[in-house]
Design a protein around this motif. Structure first.
Motif, PDB file in Angstrom:
ATOM      1  N   ARG A 119      41.842  42.311  54.679  1.00  0.00           N
ATOM      2  CA  ARG A 119      40.384  42.470  54.848  1.00  0.00           C
ATOM      3  C   ARG A 119      40.066  43.803  55.514  1.00  0.00           C
ATOM      4  O   ARG A 119      39.092  44.480  55.164  1.00  0.00           O
ATOM      5  CB  ARG A 119      39.845  41.309  55.686  1.00  0.00           C
ATOM      6  CG  ARG A 119      38.307  41.251  55.739  1.00  0.00           C
ATOM      7  CD  ARG A 119      37.762  40.681  54.438  1.00  0.00           C
ATOM      8  NE  ARG A 119      36.311  40.818  54.379  1.00  0.00           N
ATOM      9  CZ  ARG A 119      35.466  39.897  54.834  1.00  0.00           C
ATOM     10  NH1 ARG A 119      35.928  38.795  55.390  1.00  0.00           N
ATOM     11  NH2 ARG A 119      34.171  40.077  54.715  1.00  0.00           N
ATOM     12  N   ILE A 120      40.881  44.203  56.473  1.00  0.00           N
ATOM     13  CA  ILE A 120      40.703  45.509  57.115  1.00  0.00           C
ATOM     14  C   ILE A 120      40.909  46.622  56.099  1.00  0.00           C
ATOM     15  O   ILE A 120      40.101  47.553  55.982  1.00  0.00           O
ATOM     16  CB  ILE A 120      41.673  45.665  58.297  1.00  0.00           C
ATOM     17  CG1 ILE A 120      41.322  44.699  59.423  1.00  0.00           C
ATOM     18  CG2 ILE A 120      41.660  47.106  58.821  1.00  0.00           C
ATOM     19  CD1 ILE A 120      42.357  44.638  60.529  1.00  0.00           C
ATOM     20  N   ALA A 121      42.010  46.532  55.346  1.00  0.00           N
ATOM     21  CA  ALA A 121      42.335  47.585  54.387  1.00  0.00           C
ATOM     22  C   ALA A 121      41.329  47.665  53.248  1.00  0.00           C
ATOM     23  O   ALA A 121      41.056  48.751  52.731  1.00  0.00           O
ATOM     24  CB  ALA A 121      43.736  47.354  53.823  1.00  0.00           C
ATOM     25  N   ALA A 122      40.749  46.520  52.864  1.00  0.00           N
ATOM     26  CA  ALA A 122      39.805  46.497  51.747  1.00  0.00           C
ATOM     27  C   ALA A 122      38.470  47.127  52.107  1.00  0.00           C
ATOM     28  O   ALA A 122      37.747  47.596  51.219  1.00  0.00           O
ATOM     29  CB  ALA A 122      39.595  45.058  51.278  1.00  0.00           C
ATOM     30  N   GLY A 123      38.128  47.130  53.378  1.00  0.00           N
ATOM     31  CA  GLY A 123      36.875  47.763  53.799  1.00  0.00           C
ATOM     32  C   GLY A 123      35.638  47.123  53.200  1.00  0.00           C
ATOM     33  O   GLY A 123      34.643  47.803  52.938  1.00  0.00           O
ATOM     34  N   GLY A 124      35.678  45.806  52.948  1.00  0.00           N
ATOM     35  CA  GLY A 124      34.512  45.106  52.410  1.00  0.00           C
ATOM     36  C   GLY A 124      34.451  45.041  50.901  1.00  0.00           C
ATOM     37  O   GLY A 124      33.511  44.464  50.349  1.00  0.00           O
ATOM     38  N   SER A 125      35.404  45.610  50.202  1.00  0.00           N
ATOM     39  CA  SER A 125      35.406  45.599  48.738  1.00  0.00           C
ATOM     40  C   SER A 125      35.980  44.291  48.210  1.00  0.00           C
ATOM     41  O   SER A 125      37.127  43.945  48.498  1.00  0.00           O
ATOM     42  CB  SER A 125      36.230  46.779  48.200  1.00  0.00           C
ATOM     43  OG  SER A 125      36.468  46.630  46.819  1.00  0.00           O
ATOM     44  N   HIS A 126      35.189  43.552  47.417  1.00  0.00           N
ATOM     45  CA  HIS A 126      35.689  42.324  46.796  1.00  0.00           C
ATOM     46  C   HIS A 126      36.757  42.644  45.759  1.00  0.00           C
ATOM     47  O   HIS A 126      37.699  41.877  45.561  1.00  0.00           O
ATOM     48  CB  HIS A 126      34.546  41.554  46.142  1.00  0.00           C
ATOM     49  CG  HIS A 126      33.470  41.154  47.097  1.00  0.00           C
ATOM     50  ND1 HIS A 126      33.730  40.516  48.287  1.00  0.00           N
ATOM     51  CD2 HIS A 126      32.122  41.313  47.054  1.00  0.00           C
ATOM     52  CE1 HIS A 126      32.587  40.283  48.928  1.00  0.00           C
ATOM     53  NE2 HIS A 126      31.606  40.767  48.197  1.00  0.00           N
ATOM     54  N   THR A 127      36.604  43.776  45.077  1.00  0.00           N
ATOM     55  CA  THR A 127      37.593  44.175  44.089  1.00  0.00           C
ATOM     56  C   THR A 127      38.945  44.422  44.749  1.00  0.00           C
ATOM     57  O   THR A 127      39.994  44.002  44.238  1.00  0.00           O
ATOM     58  CB  THR A 127      37.141  45.439  43.343  1.00  0.00           C
ATOM     59  OG1 THR A 127      35.916  45.151  42.653  1.00  0.00           O
ATOM     60  CG2 THR A 127      38.188  45.886  42.335  1.00  0.00           C
ATOM     61  N   ALA A 128      38.945  45.104  45.907  1.00  0.00           N
ATOM     62  CA  ALA A 128      40.206  45.355  46.620  1.00  0.00           C
ATOM     63  C   ALA A 128      40.850  44.051  47.062  1.00  0.00           C
ATOM     64  O   ALA A 128      42.074  43.879  46.943  1.00  0.00           O
ATOM     65  CB  ALA A 128      39.960  46.257  47.823  1.00  0.00           C
ATOM     66  N   MET A 129      40.037  43.104  47.557  1.00  0.00           N
ATOM     67  CA  MET A 129      40.586  41.807  47.938  1.00  0.00           C
ATOM     68  C   MET A 129      41.113  41.062  46.714  1.00  0.00           C
ATOM     69  O   MET A 129      42.097  40.318  46.788  1.00  0.00           O
ATOM     70  CB  MET A 129      39.530  40.967  48.652  1.00  0.00           C
ATOM     71  CG  MET A 129      39.261  41.392  50.083  1.00  0.00           C
ATOM     72  SD  MET A 129      40.701  41.220  51.174  1.00  0.00           S
ATOM     73  CE  MET A 129      40.840  39.439  51.315  1.00  0.00           C
ATOM     74  N   GLY A 130      40.452  41.280  45.580  1.00  0.00           N
ATOM     75  CA  GLY A 130      40.943  40.679  44.343  1.00  0.00           C
ATOM     76  C   GLY A 130      42.318  41.208  43.969  1.00  0.00           C
ATOM     77  O   GLY A 130      43.187  40.458  43.532  1.00  0.00           O
ATOM     78  N   TRP A 131      42.539  42.515  44.170  1.00  0.00           N
ATOM     79  CA  TRP A 131      43.848  43.098  43.875  1.00  0.00           C
ATOM     80  C   TRP A 131      44.911  42.567  44.835  1.00  0.00           C
ATOM     81  O   TRP A 131      46.053  42.348  44.439  1.00  0.00           O
ATOM     82  CB  TRP A 131      43.789  44.622  43.928  1.00  0.00           C
ATOM     83  CG  TRP A 131      43.173  45.219  42.714  1.00  0.00           C
ATOM     84  CD1 TRP A 131      41.925  45.749  42.597  1.00  0.00           C
ATOM     85  CD2 TRP A 131      43.767  45.315  41.409  1.00  0.00           C
ATOM     86  NE1 TRP A 131      41.698  46.158  41.312  1.00  0.00           N
ATOM     87  CE2 TRP A 131      42.813  45.922  40.565  1.00  0.00           C
ATOM     88  CE3 TRP A 131      45.009  44.951  40.883  1.00  0.00           C
ATOM     89  CZ2 TRP A 131      43.071  46.168  39.211  1.00  0.00           C
ATOM     90  CZ3 TRP A 131      45.258  45.195  39.539  1.00  0.00           C
ATOM     91  CH2 TRP A 131      44.298  45.796  38.722  1.00  0.00           C
ATOM     92  N   PHE A 132      44.531  42.372  46.085  1.00  0.00           N
ATOM     93  CA  PHE A 132      45.469  41.775  47.032  1.00  0.00           C
ATOM     94  C   PHE A 132      45.855  40.365  46.583  1.00  0.00           C
ATOM     95  O   PHE A 132      47.039  40.000  46.562  1.00  0.00           O
ATOM     96  CB  PHE A 132      44.850  41.726  48.430  1.00  0.00           C
ATOM     97  CG  PHE A 132      45.589  40.838  49.400  1.00  0.00           C
ATOM     98  CD1 PHE A 132      46.849  41.185  49.855  1.00  0.00           C
ATOM     99  CD2 PHE A 132      45.020  39.653  49.839  1.00  0.00           C
ATOM    100  CE1 PHE A 132      47.543  40.357  50.739  1.00  0.00           C
ATOM    101  CE2 PHE A 132      45.697  38.824  50.723  1.00  0.00           C
ATOM    102  CZ  PHE A 132      46.961  39.181  51.175  1.00  0.00           C
ATOM    103  N   SER A 133      44.859  39.568  46.203  1.00  0.00           N
ATOM    104  CA  SER A 133      45.142  38.219  45.736  1.00  0.00           C
ATOM    105  C   SER A 133      45.931  38.231  44.431  1.00  0.00           C
ATOM    106  O   SER A 133      46.736  37.327  44.174  1.00  0.00           O
ATOM    107  CB  SER A 133      43.839  37.438  45.548  1.00  0.00           C
ATOM    108  OG  SER A 133      43.172  37.268  46.784  1.00  0.00           O
ATOM    109  N   LEU A 134      45.694  39.254  43.603  1.00  0.00           N
ATOM    110  CA  LEU A 134      46.424  39.360  42.344  1.00  0.00           C
ATOM    111  C   LEU A 134      47.935  39.384  42.582  1.00  0.00           C
ATOM    112  O   LEU A 134      48.702  38.799  41.813  1.00  0.00           O
ATOM    113  CB  LEU A 134      46.002  40.622  41.590  1.00  0.00           C
ATOM    114  CG  LEU A 134      46.821  40.967  40.338  1.00  0.00           C
ATOM    115  CD1 LEU A 134      46.645  39.890  39.275  1.00  0.00           C
ATOM    116  CD2 LEU A 134      46.426  42.332  39.798  1.00  0.00           C
ATOM    117  N   GLY A 135      48.350  40.050  43.643  1.00  0.00           N
ATOM    118  CA  GLY A 135      49.778  40.091  43.946  1.00  0.00           C
ATOM    119  C   GLY A 135      50.352  38.694  44.083  1.00  0.00           C
ATOM    120  O   GLY A 135      51.420  38.394  43.536  1.00  0.00           O
TER     121      GLY A 135
END
Length: 379
Positions: A119-135
């Motif tokens: 969440r810190i690294a994503a900086g509020g981006s849902h897309t970035a959190m989606g990529w994290f979950s994709l892993g």
């Protein structure tokens, strides 16, 4: 580290950990074949992997609300891998249960802290959190292929080879640990928006995740046994179905992040659960090769909400983001594992189709729970 590089490293490490969640279900057909377990006994392995995780994950989440614990990422990755790697040795059912539980503890320790760091690294981006979950989804998807490649070659005695991803994942996290923000004290994190806790909305969301979890665990536990009966195929057809199930989840996770950056999260989550109702019905009742399409659609519908529900939970409990992640990634998800023996018992008493048919109601209940839910204030 640059934000995108950190997310990539976190996503790759997430894949290494969630591979072991997927490996539990992937081992079920081999346990049935090699050790003559019943459906209920085999699903008990899934229960063992979920039981301690269901209790421990919120506790680890509460700890991360007080202290930053980035060192948990490599340590928990190793623990998750160790339990699965040793589970094929010997033929003691209690020992196999205990080792599955050890893996579950590692998974429990990993997810709240990884969600905090992501969440810190994503900086509020849902897309970035989606990529994290994709892993994590890719780890799930790779599990049946890796387990089949290892175990089919020499039986359960080769499961120690499954420790390799855990070793790789622990090394991947070393650069992430050196990032200063990941080690910031809770008061300095700034990872969640300011505001008051909305406990009522959080509870409703959590109950919806429970229903989703029951469907996913039921499908992932038994789909490799069900599809061959519907298609006339053998063990390879079952492994392919499990792969399609997890791959559909990966696609759904990426799609969910992109959709949430265009529309609000609650709307996207509700729509995905409606899709899941029809898709799960197709899995249960459509015969022949078309079943693979419905398997993919079902898991897409179940995984579009996945990362969105984590950030929603964190925004409903902005003062306790670790606890929120621990509940939505741990307690609620693991409840599905607790129902696996019940589904197995119904399959033993009636039929596997009858047991899986009961799952159709679960995404409908999720939709009803979320029907009047509102996006968190300030989002």
């Amino acid at each position: 580290m640059p934000k995108n590089k950190t997310i990539i490293m976190l996503s790759a490490g997430h894949a290494c950990v969630d591979l072991y969640q997927g490996a539990v279900a992937a081992l079920v057909p081999f346990l049935v074949a090699e050790r003559a377990y019943t459906y209920a006994a085999a699903s008990g392995i899934v229960l063992a992997a979920s039981l301690l995780s269901s209790v421990a994950q919120p506790l680890f989440g509460a700890l991360t609300d007080r202290w930053a614990l980035p060192w948990l990422l490599p340590v928990s990755t190793l623990l998750a891998g160790l339990g699965i790697a040793l589970s094929g040795l010997g033929d003691s059912y209690p020992l196999t249960l205990a080792l599955a539980a050890v893996s579950g503890i590692g998974i429990a320790a990993y997810h709240p802290e990884s969600a905090r760091v992501a969440r810190i690294a994503a900086g509020g981006s849902h897309t970035a959190m989606g990529w994290f979950s994709l892993g994590g989804n890719l780890g799930f998807a790779a599990a049946p292929l890796l387990v089949a490649a290892v175990v089919a070659a020499g039986g359960l005695r080769l499961t120690p080879l499954l420790a390799v991803p855990a070793l790789a994942g622990s090394v991947l996290y070393l650069p992430v640990l050196r990032a200063p923000r990941t080690s910031a004290r809770p008061s300095a994190r700034g990872a969640s928006p300011a505001g008051h806790d909305d406990v009522a909305s959080f509870v409703r969301l959590s109950l919806a995740v429970v229903c989703r979890s029951i469907v996913f665990v039921g499908l992932s536990t038994f789909i490799a046994l069900y599809v061959p009966a519907r298609t006339g195929g053998g063990a390879a057809a079952g492994a392919a179905a499990l792969f399609v199930l997890y791959l559909g989840g990966a696609a759904g996770t990426v799609l969910g992040g992109g959709l949430a950056d265009r529309w609000d999260r609650v709307t996207v989550v509700r729509a995905s659960y409606l899709l899941s109702v029809a898709a799960v019905a197709g899995v249960v009742f459509v015969p022949g090769p078309m079943i693979y399409l419905f398997v993919a659609l079902a898991c897409m519908g179940l995984y579009v909400p996945f990362s969105l529900q984590v950030t929603l939970a964190q925004d409903y409990l902005p003062a306790r983001v670790g606890t929120a992640a621990g509940v939505t990634l741990g307690l609620t998800v693991s409840v599905g594992g607790l129902t696996a023996p019940l589904i197995g018992a119904v399959a033993d008493a009636a039929s596997l189709q009858a047991a899986l048919a009961s799952l159709i109601a679960m995404p409908a209940l999720s939709w009803l729970l979320l029907r009047t839910l509102r996006e968190p204030t300030g989002q």
